[in-house]
Design a protein around this motif. Structure first.
Motif, short mmCIF file in Angstrom:
data_model
loop_
_atom_site.label_atom_id
_atom_site.label_comp_id
_atom_site.label_asym_id
_atom_site.label_seq_id
_atom_site.Cartn_x
_atom_site.Cartn_y
_atom_site.Cartn_z
N GLY A 644 0.79 -1.23 0.00
CA GLY A 644 0.00 0.00 0.00
C GLY A 644 0.82 1.27 0.00
N TYR A 645 2.12 1.17 0.27
CA TYR A 645 2.98 2.35 0.29
C TYR A 645 3.59 2.58 -1.09
CZ TYR A 645 2.71 2.93 5.33
OH TYR A 645 2.26 3.17 6.60
N PRO A 646 3.61 3.84 -1.57
CA PRO A 646 4.20 4.10 -2.89
C PRO A 646 5.71 3.85 -2.88
CG PRO A 646 3.64 6.16 -1.78
CD PRO A 646 3.07 5.06 -0.95
N PHE A 647 6.19 3.24 -3.95
CA PHE A 647 7.61 2.92 -4.08
C PHE A 647 8.32 4.11 -4.72
CE2 PHE A 647 11.08 1.17 -6.75
CZ PHE A 647 11.88 0.63 -5.75
N ASN A 648 9.10 4.82 -3.93
CA ASN A 648 9.86 5.96 -4.43
C ASN A 648 11.35 5.67 -4.26
OD1 ASN A 648 7.56 7.49 -5.00
ND2 ASN A 648 7.43 8.20 -2.88
N TYR A 649 12.10 5.93 -5.31
CA TYR A 649 13.54 5.69 -5.25
C TYR A 649 14.26 6.86 -5.92
CZ TYR A 649 13.32 4.56 -10.21
OH TYR A 649 13.13 4.63 -11.56
N SER A 650 15.52 6.98 -5.64
CA SER A 650 16.36 7.99 -6.30
C SER A 650 17.77 7.44 -6.42
CB SER A 650 16.36 9.30 -5.52
OG SER A 650 16.93 9.12 -4.23
N PHE A 651 18.47 7.92 -7.43
CA PHE A 651 19.86 7.53 -7.60
C PHE A 651 20.75 8.53 -6.87
CE2 PHE A 651 18.14 5.08 -11.10
CZ PHE A 651 18.92 3.93 -11.06
N MET A 652 21.75 8.01 -6.21
CA MET A 652 22.67 8.85 -5.46
C MET A 652 23.34 9.87 -6.37
SD MET A 652 25.90 7.63 -3.18
CE MET A 652 26.29 8.48 -1.68
N ASP A 653 23.64 9.48 -7.59
CA ASP A 653 24.29 10.40 -8.51
C ASP A 653 23.38 11.58 -8.85
OD1 ASP A 653 26.60 11.05 -10.07
OD2 ASP A 653 25.44 10.58 -11.85
N ASP A 654 22.06 11.32 -8.96
CA ASP A 654 21.11 12.41 -9.21
C ASP A 654 21.06 13.37 -8.03
OD1 ASP A 654 20.49 11.31 -11.66
OD2 ASP A 654 18.74 10.22 -10.92
N ASN A 655 21.08 12.82 -6.81
CA ASN A 655 21.10 13.67 -5.61
C ASN A 655 22.35 14.52 -5.57
OD1 ASN A 655 18.76 12.38 -4.97
ND2 ASN A 655 19.59 11.14 -3.32
N TYR A 656 23.46 13.93 -5.98
CA TYR A 656 24.73 14.67 -6.02
C TYR A 656 24.63 15.83 -7.01
CZ TYR A 656 29.67 15.63 -7.01
OH TYR A 656 30.88 16.25 -7.20
N GLN A 657 23.99 15.58 -8.15
CA GLN A 657 23.88 16.62 -9.17
C GLN A 657 23.08 17.82 -8.67
OE1 GLN A 657 25.73 16.35 -11.76
NE2 GLN A 657 26.22 14.19 -11.54
N THR A 658 22.11 17.58 -7.78
CA THR A 658 21.30 18.70 -7.28
C THR A 658 22.13 19.69 -6.46
OG1 THR A 658 20.65 17.48 -5.29
CG2 THR A 658 19.21 17.29 -7.20
N LEU A 659 23.25 19.22 -5.90
CA LEU A 659 24.12 20.14 -5.15
C LEU A 659 24.73 21.19 -6.07
CD1 LEU A 659 26.07 17.62 -2.86
CD2 LEU A 659 24.20 19.14 -2.20
#
Length: 792
Positions: A644-659
């Protein structure tokens, strides 16, 4: 009279279609670029300016000396707002604020049909909606937080959960990190506007926050933000002097000093160096404002140059008009009118270009800008076009009107030395700007590549984050164990927050050890982790070991990075005892240094503590090339453990790019703007080369009759323009070197500004010049001499 000017202007367009086309392309491109940048600047300047109390609204900031630097941050004590409101007569209202959205976390909200909706929450107290302008559709701003278990939700969230915005009195089950809150809807607000730095879906009370994080009620802890509205007429300098040591009266920690800054200044002026405000996004606003202005000036220069260069085509018209009594002022008005009409036509083309390009421009800038064609916008555009037309046509109008009647009618009008010098000076100015932008683009590209390729001290590639929530809070160990059995997963662990993030709130100064310098002020970034985190991210150990199941419980163990051990002054640290928050811990390992924030900052002291129950997200190392399959496998496993919980994921490299989103946007925008500047400059150069070739047609014919080769003629026509380019190099290189070094000073770690940037720029601008001019030069050189000499 105006009708007559329009007729004359139209006839001149028909006579000089090529010159008119070059002018329209250059001017419309320059105007479109200027309008786009103007819209972006307007949007940047509007951020957080919509609050009705903007002029009285301030944020309390704290200054602290730690790790050898003076830092400024917005984190304050949870009781500061209400205490300031009580103790300081200058304070009209005060509110405590805490955002989980800025930390990257979301609540799970249960809908009436038991579905889970994720939404971003902030916490605030009663005066919040009176201080900030977030209008309510339902509810009373002064009463929505009368009860601790209250919640104010946005209109879109109300629709998502209940299918209606008429939801006062409804109850929402909010869960986060294993904690649950049953809150009653006491207000519904309009969705938060995009030009607000606060972004959230719903607001819970400060009382709820204090229940969830009791430490926020202690003066020794920071983490919340404090906002004030000050009474009109308050002297800010005197107020800052008054509150400088305000916290000291309530806390034994005397390191913190306080001051206030205008709340809406934070977005543009949010950068501090050594405790002093040093700019922020305002630097980019100034930079692109200047670039937009320069591009428009380049387009105007093209118009000036082509108008004066082609003056010979209108000499007889001017002579006859003067002979029949036309005054110089009437000629100036005529030529300025023609210039304004040309710019107005270019403006119409530019507006179409802006409408077409806006979606792509918004993708690049990450905004949702629109061009609203209202009365005020039309007035601004028309005034801008008229001013641009007058500036563009000013010099040509005065030059053309100054030609003497006798000289024209005798056919003895000569180009003056001052005219040639002015024209060449304008070409040099154009190419100096273009060259400056080329160097800047290459330097920014080098820095972005340096960021992408530098050794961070961990491997960010092929790493996936998944939020740890719901039933997984109690089944983490089993979930990780099953995940490690998947063939696509090479390792797995969990961590609170991220290994590298900007504005990390998880830090402490509450450590003591034998031999500590009592005068030293150290702040450690805390990384709360599970087993295998260090191995999953490939962080190297300098000495000792990482957390291991082989040693039983690791609750008493700590791991530091090399910078922390060096700052602490501990030799042979393995086995040394550390007192952390009154509990005795033991150093079991030291990692090699890694970046726990962006490379704008130096590497800070970091400590790892083992506490898997406090981690907020799972970390998975994926086999290279197996990312898509790993996501599908993890999705199925997640659904099994967290139904019942939505599956959300992110790539560490994408998080790094946001910096480094700002750097990447600057690099992209600079690339396009530099290209446009070069294009417009080349259009002008092309037009001048075309005119130059026509003017020297007979000279070229004579030279060819006397045996000059095509190559020799091309060299003759191109050399003057190449010389102007070389002059531009001498002007642009020193200026660009200084400006780029100033920009790079904002990075603690930066790419070297080597000579290759200037060499490539030099080769590029010379090639652009030669290619632009050579077409007309070759075309002129290939003309049969008979054609150019038969009139003699």
């Amino acid at each position: 009279m105006i009708k007559n000017y329009i007729k004359i202007a139209w006839r001149n367009v028909l006579k000089s279609k090529g010159t008119f086309a070059i002018n329209i392309i250059g001017l419309s491109t320059g105007l479109a670029c200027f309008i786009l940048i103007g819209l972006w600047v307007k949007d940047e300047l509007s951020v957080d300016k919509f609050h009705e109390n903007d002029k009285q609204l301030y944020q309390v900031m704290e200054v602290m000396e730690a790790n050898g630097d003076i830092s400024v941050n917005p984190d304050t004590q949870g009781l500061l707002a209400e205490t300031m409101a009580k103790d300081l007569p200058e304070v009209e209202k005060a509110t405590t604020f805490f955002s989980l959205v800025s930390e990257g976390y979301e609540f799970n909200l249960k809908t009436p049909d038991n579905k889970i909706v994720k939404a971003g929450a902030i916490f605030a107290d009663k005066p919040f909606f009176e201080i900030f302008t977030y209008p309510l559709i339902q509810g009373n701003t002064s009463q929505v937080f009368n009860q601790k278990e209250s919640v104010v939700i946005s209109e879109s969230l109300a629709q998502k959960i209940f299918g209606s915005s008429d939801v006062l009195g409804e109850t929402i089950d909010c869960t986060f990190f294993g904690m649950s809150v049953l809150a009653k809807v006491t207000g519904v607000m309009h969705d938060v506007p995009e030009n607000s730095t606060m972004q959230f879906d719903f607001v819970l009370t400060k009382g709820t926050l204090f229940d969830m994080v009791p430490n926020f009620k202690e003066w020794s802890n920071e983490g919340t933000n404090t906002f004030l509205t000050l009474k009109e007429g308050t002297n800010i300098e005197a107020f800052n002097a008054k509150i400088k040591n305000f916290v000291h009266a309530y806390s034994n920690d005397t390191r913190f000093l306080s001051f206030v800054r205008p709340y809406s200044d934070a977005y543009l002026y949010g950068t501090y160096e050594n405790g002093v405000r040093s700019g922020g996004r305002i630097n980019y606003v100034k930079l692109f404002s200047i670039i937009g202005l320069f591009i428009l000036i380049i387009a105007c220069i093209n118009f000036m140059n082509l108008s004066t260069a082609t003056a010979s085509k209108r000499e007889k018209e001017i002579g006859i008009k003067k002979a029949v009594g036309s005054s110089r002022s009437s000629l100036i008005i005529q030529f300025l009118s023609e210039s304004v009409m040309t710019v107005l036509f270019a403006l119409a083309v530019a507006v179409v270009l802006v409408i077409v390009l806006l979606p792509n421009f918004n993708d690049i800038t990450g905004k949702s800008i629109s061009l609203n064609i209202d009365a005020l916008t039309v007035i601004y555009l028309l005034l801008g076009a008229i001013v641009t037309g007058i500036i563009s046509g000013y010099y040509p109008a005065f030059y053309l009107s100054s030609i003497t009647t006798i000289g024209i009618l005798k056919g003895k009008v000569k180009t003056s030395f001052s005219e040639i010098l002015a024209r060449k000076g304008l070409v040099v100015f154009q190419f100096s700007i273009s060259l400056f932008l080329i160097v800047a683009v290459l330097a920014v590209y080098n820095q972005v590549q340096f960021i992408q390729n530098m050794n961070l001290g961990y491997d960010r590639k092929n790493v996936i984050y998944i939020e740890r929530d719901g039933p997984l809070m109690e089944k983490s160990e089993a979930f990780l164990s099953r995940a490690k059995e998947l063939p696509e997963i090479t390792n797995a662990s969990s961590i609170q927050g991220a290994i590298a993030q900007s504005g990390d709130n998880s830090n402490t100064s509450g450590l003591d050890w034998q031999g500590r310098d009592p005068e030293a002020s150290l702040v450690f970034s805390i990384k709360t982790v599970d087993y295998d985190l260090i191995e999953t991210l490939d962080i190297e150990m300098a000495e000792g070991r990482s957390f291991s199941r082989d040693f039983g419980t690791e609750n008493e163990s700590l791991i530091f990075n090399e910078t922390a051990i060096k700052a602490m002054g501990i030799e042979n640290p393995i086995g040394k005892k550390i007192n952390m928050w009154g509990e005795e811990k033991i150093i079991v390992g030291v990692t090699k240094d890694f970046f726990s924030s962006s490379i704008h900052e130096t590497i800070q002291p970091v400590l790892f503590r083992y506490s898997p129950q406090r981690t907020s997200q799972f970390v998975f190392r994926v086999a290279k090339g197996q990312e898509a399959m790993a996501i599908e496998s993890l999705k199925d496993l997640y659904a099994e453990f967290n139904p019942g919980y939505p599956f959300n994921y992110s790539f560490m490299d994408d998080n790094y790019q946001t910096l480094y989103a700002s750097e990447k946007r600057v690099a992209t925008l600079s690339k396009y703007f530099a290209g446009l500047a070069i294009l417009i400059s080349c259009l002008g150069l092309f037009g001048l080369a075309m005119f130059n070739a026509k003017q020297r047609a007979k000279e070229i014919g004579v030279r060819k009759v006397l045996g000059a080769s095509v190559g020799r003629v091309v060299l003759l026509l191109s050399s003057d323009f190449v010389k102007l380019t070389l002059v531009a190099v001498l002007i642009a290189f020193p200026l660009s070197w200084y400006a780029i070094n100033k920009w790079l000073d904002g990075y603690a770690y930066k790419a070297d500004l080597d000579y290759s940037v200037f060499i490539y720029s030099f080769i590029g601008i010379v090639l652009i010049t030669v290619i632009t001019v050579s077409y007309q030069a070759i075309k002129a050189a290939l003309v049969n001499p008979v054609e150019s000499l038969k009139s003699e």
